[in-house]
Design a protein around this motif. Structure first.
Motif, PDB file in Angstrom:
ATOM      1  N   ALA A   4       0.847  -1.196   0.000  1.00 38.69           N
ATOM      2  CA  ALA A   4       0.000   0.000   0.000  1.00 38.69           C
ATOM      3  C   ALA A   4       0.880   1.242   0.000  1.00 38.69           C
ATOM      4  N   ARG A   5       0.365   2.320  -0.539  1.00 34.11           N
ATOM      5  CA  ARG A   5       1.149   3.539  -0.685  1.00 34.11           C
ATOM      6  C   ARG A   5       1.543   4.101   0.686  1.00 34.11           C
ATOM      7  N   SER A   6       2.834   4.298   0.858  1.00 32.65           N
ATOM      8  CA  SER A   6       3.399   4.905   2.076  1.00 32.65           C
ATOM      9  C   SER A   6       4.801   5.374   1.687  1.00 32.65           C
ATOM     10  N   ASN A   9       9.222   2.741   4.956  1.00 36.90           N
ATOM     11  CA  ASN A   9       8.195   2.070   5.748  1.00 36.90           C
ATOM     12  C   ASN A   9       7.790   0.748   5.111  1.00 36.90           C
ATOM     13  N   LEU A  10       7.611   0.748   3.786  1.00 32.35           N
ATOM     14  CA  LEU A  10       7.250  -0.470   3.070  1.00 32.35           C
ATOM     15  C   LEU A  10       8.337  -1.527   3.248  1.00 32.35           C
ATOM     16  N   LEU A  11       9.581  -1.106   3.148  1.00 29.48           N
ATOM     17  CA  LEU A  11      10.701  -2.035   3.321  1.00 29.48           C
ATOM     18  C   LEU A  11      10.741  -2.578   4.749  1.00 29.48           C
ATOM     19  N   LEU A  12      10.509  -1.710   5.723  1.00 26.95           N
ATOM     20  CA  LEU A  12      10.595  -2.121   7.129  1.00 26.95           C
ATOM     21  C   LEU A  12       9.580  -3.215   7.466  1.00 26.95           C
ATOM     22  N   TYR A  13       8.329  -3.036   7.058  1.00 32.10           N
ATOM     23  CA  TYR A  13       7.342  -4.039   7.468  1.00 32.10           C
ATOM     24  C   TYR A  13       7.329  -5.271   6.569  1.00 32.10           C
ATOM     25  N   SER A  14       7.710  -5.127   5.300  1.00 30.74           N
ATOM     26  CA  SER A  14       7.644  -6.269   4.385  1.00 30.74           C
ATOM     27  C   SER A  14       8.884  -7.157   4.437  1.00 30.74           C
ATOM     28  N   VAL A  15      10.044  -6.576   4.785  1.00 35.34           N
ATOM     29  CA  VAL A  15      11.290  -7.349   4.810  1.00 35.34           C
ATOM     30  C   VAL A  15      11.799  -7.541   6.235  1.00 35.34           C
ATOM     31  N   PHE A  16      11.847  -6.440   7.009  1.00 37.81           N
ATOM     32  CA  PHE A  16      12.390  -6.526   8.363  1.00 37.81           C
ATOM     33  C   PHE A  16      11.317  -6.805   9.416  1.00 37.81           C
ATOM     34  N   HIS A  17      10.051  -6.781   9.008  1.00 37.83           N
ATOM     35  CA  HIS A  17       8.933  -7.079   9.895  1.00 37.83           C
ATOM     36  C   HIS A  17       8.908  -6.146  11.099  1.00 37.83           C
ATOM     37  N   ILE A  18       9.196  -4.875  10.809  1.00 40.41           N
ATOM     38  CA  ILE A  18       9.157  -3.833  11.830  1.00 40.41           C
ATOM     39  C   ILE A  18       8.013  -2.882  11.490  1.00 40.41           C
ATOM     40  N   GLY A  19       7.129  -2.653  12.454  1.00 45.26           N
ATOM     41  CA  GLY A  19       5.988  -1.778  12.188  1.00 45.26           C
ATOM     42  C   GLY A  19       4.890  -2.507  11.440  1.00 45.26           C
ATOM     43  N   ASN A  20       3.944  -1.745  10.973  1.00 48.13           N
ATOM     44  CA  ASN A  20       2.787  -2.328  10.293  1.00 48.13           C
ATOM     45  C   ASN A  20       2.465  -1.539   9.032  1.00 48.13           C
ATOM     46  N   ALA A  21       1.767  -2.199   8.130  1.00 47.43           N
ATOM     47  CA  ALA A  21       1.363  -1.558   6.880  1.00 47.43           C
ATOM     48  C   ALA A  21       0.301  -0.497   7.149  1.00 47.43           C
ATOM     49  N   THR A  22       0.347   0.563   6.340  1.00 50.52           N
ATOM     50  CA  THR A  22      -0.686   1.599   6.465  1.00 50.52           C
ATOM     51  C   THR A  22      -2.038   1.081   5.999  1.00 50.52           C
ATOM     52  N   ASN A  23      -2.003   0.096   5.109  1.00 50.89           N
ATOM     53  CA  ASN A  23      -3.236  -0.483   4.583  1.00 50.89           C
ATOM     54  C   ASN A  23      -2.875  -1.806   3.905  1.00 50.89           C
ATOM     55  N   ALA A  25       5.437   0.615  -5.391  1.00 52.89           N
ATOM     56  CA  ALA A  25       6.462  -0.378  -5.676  1.00 52.89           C
ATOM     57  C   ALA A  25       7.825   0.246  -5.413  1.00 52.89           C
ATOM     58  N   VAL A  26       8.677  -0.478  -4.709  1.00 51.47           N
ATOM     59  CA  VAL A  26      10.027   0.017  -4.431  1.00 51.47           C
ATOM     60  C   VAL A  26      11.041  -1.007  -4.911  1.00 51.47           C
ATOM     61  N   ILE A  27      12.194  -0.503  -5.348  1.00 47.78           N
ATOM     62  CA  ILE A  27      13.318  -1.367  -5.688  1.00 47.78           C
ATOM     63  C   ILE A  27      14.083  -1.617  -4.395  1.00 47.78           C
ATOM     64  N   PRO A  28      14.212  -2.874  -3.955  1.00 47.10           N
ATOM     65  CA  PRO A  28      14.798  -3.146  -2.637  1.00 47.10           C
ATOM     66  C   PRO A  28      16.163  -2.510  -2.412  1.00 47.10           C
ATOM     67  N   GLY A  29      17.055  -2.587  -3.411  1.00 49.20           N
ATOM     68  CA  GLY A  29      18.396  -2.026  -3.242  1.00 49.20           C
ATOM     69  C   GLY A  29      18.376  -0.541  -2.959  1.00 49.20           C
ATOM     70  N   VAL A  30      17.502   0.190  -3.650  1.00 44.28           N
ATOM     71  CA  VAL A  30      17.403   1.640  -3.460  1.00 44.28           C
ATOM     72  C   VAL A  30      16.838   1.952  -2.078  1.00 44.28           C
ATOM     73  N   ALA A  31      15.784   1.235  -1.692  1.00 41.07           N
ATOM     74  CA  ALA A  31      15.170   1.473  -0.384  1.00 41.07           C
ATOM     75  C   ALA A  31      16.127   1.096   0.755  1.00 41.07           C
ATOM     76  N   LEU A  32      16.913   0.031   0.558  1.00 38.72           N
ATOM     77  CA  LEU A  32      17.884  -0.358   1.584  1.00 38.72           C
ATOM     78  C   LEU A  32      18.959   0.715   1.763  1.00 38.72           C
ATOM     79  N   SER A  33      19.375   1.327   0.661  1.00 37.37           N
ATOM     80  CA  SER A  33      20.368   2.403   0.744  1.00 37.37           C
ATOM     81  C   SER A  33      19.805   3.601   1.501  1.00 37.37           C
ATOM     82  N   GLN A  34      18.536   3.913   1.249  1.00 31.55           N
ATOM     83  CA  GLN A  34      17.894   5.016   1.959  1.00 31.55           C
ATOM     84  C   GLN A  34      17.798   4.717   3.451  1.00 31.55           C
TER      85      GLN A  34
END
Length: 419
Positions: A62-64, A68-82, A269-278
């Motif tokens: 979901a759009r956020s 944040n998307l990387l944290l909850y989908s890969v690291f399982h930290i926090g929750n999705a906005t939707n 949609a995020v590219i994992p490598g870019v989001a990990l760098s951020q």
């Protein structure tokens, strides 16, 4: 006297004060060991962090914010906005160029560990550590509706093995206030350690997540017998996120743009490598601080050389005067003290470097198994030679001051020293 090699004389002089020299060498060695150890762990942590998930071209949710998307989908930290609808998932999954997708559903836990609803494709397509695939320490992927696969940390901390039964609870926390205990899960597989968040997760089928939540989040409809549930259509209505693999990674930007502008639902949609760098740019402050502290420790070791030479100067004035009487010129005295400082630093830097790599080679398997920390280059390289050279050179430069004082004293002193 003038023909006697200065280097040999410096070695003899150091040997004459071996107790002080050994302590100074140890100080430099520990400083260099700490610095190189921190550098190796720092680079290893960054590489392991950036390789937490690999082989995935896009992560969709979901759009956020991308982080944040990387944290909850890969690291399982926090929750999705939707959540996102199953229809949107199918639209993306059937898009041209998409090779595979792995849906995930979050929101439940088992004794503080995340429960991930997914498909067997998770074990086939999830990669970490720059291309390593998931392996099983025992058992196999889930197949039946109420099968579960657990991570290495879950198995170790809770003492589980294949064949054990576990109960999933709604929400996160050590204690579940709403437990889905009508249909417990059976552990059918234990993953080998990966050093990723999967080590601390319980993985079940998407259909099981749907089944235990029949009738709402509390799962009041889950009193239906397991045999009857297996015959039902348990396709989920919603997902938390999903991973996407493409036939050609070059298509990632085009598909990302199409997903981000999807008209039927606000997706991202995020590219994992870019989001990990951020994300690393945010959490990397501690890493840079640690590197700065290690550099100051090396400086402390160098200052100890300067202190050792300075404190011995008055005691050595007669020695310098004798050297002058034997034919040594003032510049020989100057070079002698600089050489002593450089040799002590060189010995400490070499010992520290060798000790660092010895320790890292012994600890590497443990760090990888427990923390997923893959240390790069477990043998000395050009960088380490540069550090040894820099420490030696810096010590030589610091030795200029006591050497200059000895040079001045040698000009003024005779055989009788005025203290």
């Amino acid at each position: 006297m003038a023909r006697l090699p200065i280097l040999n004389l410096a070695l003899r002089s150091i040997g004459n004060r071996r107790a002080t020299a050994i302590l100074t060498v140890l100080t430099v060695a520990i400083s260099v060991m700490l610095f190189l150890g921190v550098e190796k762990v720092r680079h290893g942590a960054r590489e392991s962090f950036e390789n937490t998930i690999s082989g995935v071209d896009l992560i969709v949710g979901a759009r956020s914010s991308p982080v944040n998307l990387l944290l909850y989908s890969v690291f399982h930290i926090g929750n999705a906005t939707n959540n996102i609808t199953w229809e949107s998932y199918e639209t993306v999954a059937s898009a041209p160029g998409v090779a595979w997708t792995v849906p995930i559903s979050l929101g439940d836990s088992h004794r503080g560990h995340r429960v991930i609803g997914s498909t067997p494709g998770l074990f086939e397509h999830y990669e970490y550590g720059g291309g390593r695939t998931l392996e099983f320490a025992s058992g196999e992927p889930f197949d039946d509706l109420f099968d579960a696969v657990i991570g290495a940390t879950v198995a170790r901390e809770l003492g589980y093995q294949t064949g054990d039964s576990i109960v999933v609870a709604h929400g996160m926390g050590e204690v579940g206030f709403v437990e889905h205990d009508n249909n417990p899960f059976t552990v059918v597989g234990v993953l080998a350690p990966t050093g990723t968040p999967l080590d601390q997760s319980v993985m079940v089928t998407l259909e099981a997540i749907e089944a235990i939540h029949m009738g709402g989040a509390t799962g009041s409809g889950a009193t239906v017998p397991a045999e009857q549930l297996r015959e039902m259509d348990l396709t989920p209505d919603q997902l938390t996120a999903f991973y996407v693999g493409l036939n050609s990674p070059v298509a990632a930007l085009r598909l990302q743009r199409a997903i981000n502008t999807y008209p039927d639902e606000p997706l991202q949609a995020v590219i994992p490598g870019v989001a990990l760098s951020q994300l690393w740019s945010i959490v990397g402050v501690a890493e840079r601080t640690l590197a700065a502290v290690a550099a100051f420790v090396v400086l402390t070791g160098l200052v100890s050389i300067l202190t050792a030479i300075l404190t011995s100067l008055n005691e050595r004035r007669r020695e310098m005067a004798i050297l002058r009487a034997l034919g040594a010129r003032p510049h020989h005295v100057f070079v002698l003290l600089v050489a002593e400082a450089a040799l002590v630093a060189l010995a400490g830097a070499v010992i520290g470097t060798l000790a660092t790599y010895g320790a890292l080679n012994m600890l590497a398997p443990l760090l990888e198994a427990r923390f997923g920390l893959v240390l790069p280059g477990l043998a000395p390289g050009l960088y380490d030679l540069a550090i040894v050279g820099a420490v030696t050179g810096a010590a030589a430069v610091l030795g200029f001051f006591p050497a200059w004082r000895a040079y001045r004293n040698s000009l003024a002193d005779g055989m009788t020293i005025r203290l």
